[in-house]
Write a protein that holds these residues in place. Structure first.
Motif, mmCIF file in Angstrom:
data_model
loop_
_atom_site.group_PDB
_atom_site.id
_atom_site.type_symbol
_atom_site.label_atom_id
_atom_site.label_comp_id
_atom_site.label_asym_id
_atom_site.label_seq_id
_atom_site.Cartn_x
_atom_site.Cartn_y
_atom_site.Cartn_z
ATOM 1 N N GLY A 29 -46.374 84.470 5.612
ATOM 2 C CA GLY A 29 -45.287 85.354 5.194
ATOM 3 C C GLY A 29 -45.730 86.437 4.234
ATOM 4 N N VAL A 30 -46.862 87.069 4.546
ATOM 5 C CA VAL A 30 -47.405 88.130 3.685
ATOM 6 C C VAL A 30 -47.267 89.471 4.403
ATOM 7 C CG1 VAL A 30 -49.515 89.047 2.621
ATOM 8 C CG2 VAL A 30 -49.062 86.575 2.594
ATOM 9 N N PHE A 31 -46.771 90.490 3.688
ATOM 10 C CA PHE A 31 -46.738 91.851 4.217
ATOM 11 C C PHE A 31 -47.926 92.599 3.613
ATOM 12 C CE2 PHE A 31 -45.365 96.286 4.465
ATOM 13 C CZ PHE A 31 -44.922 96.336 5.785
ATOM 14 N N ALA A 32 -48.896 92.961 4.470
ATOM 15 C CA ALA A 32 -50.160 93.530 3.985
ATOM 16 C C ALA A 32 -50.217 95.030 4.245
ATOM 17 C CB ALA A 32 -51.339 92.841 4.672
ATOM 18 N N MET A 33 -50.683 95.766 3.228
ATOM 19 C CA MET A 33 -50.751 97.234 3.323
ATOM 20 C C MET A 33 -52.166 97.708 3.038
ATOM 21 S SD MET A 33 -47.224 97.797 1.243
ATOM 22 C CE MET A 33 -47.306 96.157 0.529
ATOM 23 N N ASN A 34 -52.664 98.552 3.910
ATOM 24 C CA ASN A 34 -54.012 99.124 3.783
ATOM 25 C C ASN A 34 -53.853 100.534 3.215
ATOM 26 O OD1 ASN A 34 -56.643 99.979 4.155
ATOM 27 N ND2 ASN A 34 -56.680 99.653 6.377
ATOM 28 N N ILE A 35 -54.245 100.724 1.948
ATOM 29 C CA ILE A 35 -53.982 101.975 1.227
ATOM 30 C C ILE A 35 -55.230 102.861 1.308
ATOM 31 C CG2 ILE A 35 -53.086 102.952 -0.939
ATOM 32 C CD1 ILE A 35 -51.369 100.613 -0.130
ATOM 33 N N ILE A 36 -55.078 104.047 1.885
ATOM 34 C CA ILE A 36 -56.238 104.891 2.186
ATOM 35 C C ILE A 36 -56.014 106.310 1.651
ATOM 36 C CG2 ILE A 36 -57.664 105.864 4.046
ATOM 37 C CD1 ILE A 36 -56.774 103.517 5.820
ATOM 38 N N GLY A 37 -57.003 106.820 0.927
ATOM 39 C CA GLY A 37 -56.922 108.200 0.452
ATOM 40 C C GLY A 37 -58.224 108.589 -0.225
ATOM 41 N N SER A 38 -58.354 109.853 -0.569
ATOM 42 C CA SER A 38 -59.574 110.372 -1.185
ATOM 43 C C SER A 38 -59.825 109.741 -2.553
ATOM 44 C CB SER A 38 -59.445 111.885 -1.415
ATOM 45 O OG SER A 38 -59.261 112.542 -0.210
ATOM 46 N N PRO A 39 -61.068 109.804 -3.040
ATOM 47 C CA PRO A 39 -61.325 109.355 -4.409
ATOM 48 C C PRO A 39 -60.434 110.105 -5.394
ATOM 49 C CG PRO A 39 -63.408 109.790 -3.283
ATOM 50 C CD PRO A 39 -62.302 110.279 -2.374
ATOM 51 N N GLY A 40 -59.745 109.355 -6.246
ATOM 52 C CA GLY A 40 -58.978 109.980 -7.316
ATOM 53 C C GLY A 40 -57.593 110.461 -6.950
ATOM 54 N N CYS A 41 -57.126 110.209 -5.717
ATOM 55 C CA CYS A 41 -55.796 110.717 -5.334
ATOM 56 C C CYS A 41 -54.671 109.951 -6.027
ATOM 57 C CB CYS A 41 -55.614 110.665 -3.819
ATOM 58 S SG CYS A 41 -55.654 108.996 -3.155
ATOM 59 N N ARG A 52 -45.847 97.162 -11.938
ATOM 60 C CA ARG A 52 -45.141 97.064 -13.227
ATOM 61 C C ARG A 52 -43.625 97.194 -13.077
ATOM 62 N NH1 ARG A 52 -49.809 99.746 -16.134
ATOM 63 N NH2 ARG A 52 -50.685 97.997 -17.291
ATOM 64 N N HIS A 53 -43.182 97.919 -12.034
ATOM 65 C CA HIS A 53 -41.758 98.234 -11.945
ATOM 66 C C HIS A 53 -41.015 97.560 -10.809
ATOM 67 C CE1 HIS A 53 -42.931 101.277 -14.822
ATOM 68 N NE2 HIS A 53 -41.654 101.331 -15.140
ATOM 69 N N PHE A 54 -41.744 96.907 -9.910
ATOM 70 C CA PHE A 54 -41.068 96.257 -8.789
ATOM 71 C C PHE A 54 -41.254 94.757 -8.941
ATOM 72 C CE2 PHE A 54 -40.804 94.656 -4.417
ATOM 73 C CZ PHE A 54 -39.602 95.223 -4.025
ATOM 74 N N ASN A 55 -40.161 94.052 -8.833
ATOM 75 C CA ASN A 55 -40.232 92.613 -9.056
ATOM 76 C C ASN A 55 -40.615 91.914 -7.751
ATOM 77 O OD1 ASN A 55 -39.975 90.154 -10.222
ATOM 78 N ND2 ASN A 55 -37.735 90.067 -10.019
ATOM 79 N N ASP A 202 -38.320 105.285 -6.198
ATOM 80 C CA ASP A 202 -37.198 104.455 -5.728
ATOM 81 C C ASP A 202 -37.191 104.272 -4.206
ATOM 82 O OD1 ASP A 202 -36.388 103.884 -8.241
ATOM 83 O OD2 ASP A 202 -34.780 105.381 -8.311
ATOM 84 N N PRO A 203 -37.431 105.338 -3.400
ATOM 85 C CA PRO A 203 -37.455 105.111 -1.949
ATOM 86 C C PRO A 203 -38.570 104.142 -1.519
ATOM 87 C CG PRO A 203 -37.217 107.452 -2.428
ATOM 88 C CD PRO A 203 -37.526 106.774 -3.733
ATOM 89 N N PHE A 207 -38.110 100.653 0.357
ATOM 90 C CA PHE A 207 -38.876 100.296 1.560
ATOM 91 C C PHE A 207 -39.488 98.901 1.409
ATOM 92 C CE2 PHE A 207 -43.122 100.036 3.491
ATOM 93 C CZ PHE A 207 -42.744 99.998 4.828
ATOM 94 N N LEU A 208 -40.110 98.628 0.247
ATOM 95 C CA LEU A 208 -40.723 97.308 0.047
ATOM 96 C C LEU A 208 -39.673 96.205 0.153
ATOM 97 C CD1 LEU A 208 -43.292 97.959 -2.853
ATOM 98 C CD2 LEU A 208 -43.756 97.696 -0.412
ATOM 99 N N ARG A 209 -38.489 96.462 -0.435
ATOM 100 C CA ARG A 209 -37.422 95.449 -0.318
ATOM 101 C C ARG A 209 -37.052 95.245 1.141
ATOM 102 N NH1 ARG A 209 -35.234 98.559 -4.393
ATOM 103 N NH2 ARG A 209 -35.829 97.695 -6.393
ATOM 104 N N SER A 210 -37.059 96.333 1.925
ATOM 105 C CA SER A 210 -36.611 96.227 3.325
ATOM 106 C C SER A 210 -37.596 95.445 4.178
ATOM 107 C CB SER A 210 -36.391 97.624 3.924
ATOM 108 O OG SER A 210 -37.641 98.245 4.215
ATOM 109 N N VAL A 211 -38.861 95.410 3.768
ATOM 110 C CA VAL A 211 -39.860 94.686 4.568
ATOM 111 C C VAL A 211 -40.261 93.371 3.910
ATOM 112 C CG1 VAL A 211 -40.798 96.771 5.624
ATOM 113 C CG2 VAL A 211 -41.830 95.909 3.493
#
Ligand SMILES: Nc1nc2c(ncn2[C@@H]2O[C@H](COP(=O)(O)OP(=O)(O)OP(=O)(O)O)[C@@H](O)[C@H]2O)c(=O)[nH]1
Ligand SMILES: [Mg+2]
Length: 214
Positions: A29-41, A52-55, A202-203, A207-211
């Motif tokens: 029951g894990v929702f896994a996200m692969n976060i991809i972007g340039s160095p320092g983005c 820190r802000h999402f429970n 907030d959006p 989204f995280l709550r929805s998934v």
């Protein structure tokens, strides 16, 4: 074996491990996200702000060429963070993620963030078994990145445009970037954020709550 065959073989063996990772995420029951972007983005900053802000019950796997600095930042937010030092590799592969999750209690996790090595090219070609790919761009990088590096964006399910607080200092056509992303990936979710100012999240939290598997 030719170079083309070798590349195909590497990709196929990666895909087999990625499929096992995906089964493990589903089984626990894990929702896994692969976060991809340039160095320092702002990948780590987005994860820090989210943690820190999402429970939520988060864990993270953090890939970097050298150091565990980002994993230490994430751990400071109170979430389990596993560092992968690639030692020169420009992307994570599924076997590295399999090793990392073997050491985690996945039953205690709802969301797994996998921060890939900073790079807009190589990471997009390797499935890690994630549920979604999340691309991250930032305003100072320039507004032509979707057009120049389309391979990531055709596969991304969500796009952060981060550092919006710097928009007044950098020429950047935000609407053009969103249109470019939607052109190559219709339906892509776009989040316009400042991770340092904590705006626009907030959006993303909705989204995280929805998934949420919980
Ligand atoms: N002004 C501004 N700075 C930001 C924002 N998000 C991150 N930064 C800064 O950008 C720098 C890089 O942020 P990181 O979160 O480390 O970026 P990263 O993508 O994880 O970097 P790598 O892991 O090295 O690829 C840091 O100095 C952050 O404080 C933002 O929204 N606005
Ligand atoms: Mg980082």
């Amino acid at each position: 074996m030719s170079k083309v065959d070798l590349n195909r073989s590497v990709r196929e063996s990666n895909d087999a491990v990625a499929a096992r990772n995906r089964q493990a995420f589903a089984a626990h029951g894990v929702f896994a996200m692969n976060i991809i972007g340039s160095p320092g983005c702002g990948k780590t900053s987005i994860l820090e702000y989210t943690a820190r802000h999402f429970n939520g019950r988060f864990a993270a796997v953090i890939g970097d060429v050298k150091t565990a600095l980002d994993a230490e930042r994430i751990a400071d937010c109170g979430i389990a963070a596993h560092a992968i030092e690639t030692g020169g590799g420009c992307h994570l592969n599924a076997a590295q993620v399999a090793d990392a999750i073997a050491e985690m209690d996945l039953d205690a996790v709802d969301f797994l963030f996998i921060e890939n090595v900073g790079n807009l090219v190589c990471p997009s070609a390797f499935d890690l078994g994630e549920n979604i790919k999340v691309a991250v761009l930032s305003i100072p990088e320039g507004d032509e990145k979707v057009r120049k590096y389309p391979a990531l964006f055709v596969r991304a399910d969500a796009l952060f445009i981060n550092k919006v607080d710097l928009a007044e200092h950098c020429p950047y056509d935000l609407e053009r970037v969103k249109a470019d992303a939607r052109h190559v990936r219709p339906g892509i979710r776009v989040f316009e954020t400042s991770a340092t100012h904590g705006t626009g999240f907030d959006p993303w939290f909705d989204f995280l709550r929805s998934v949420s598997p919980a």
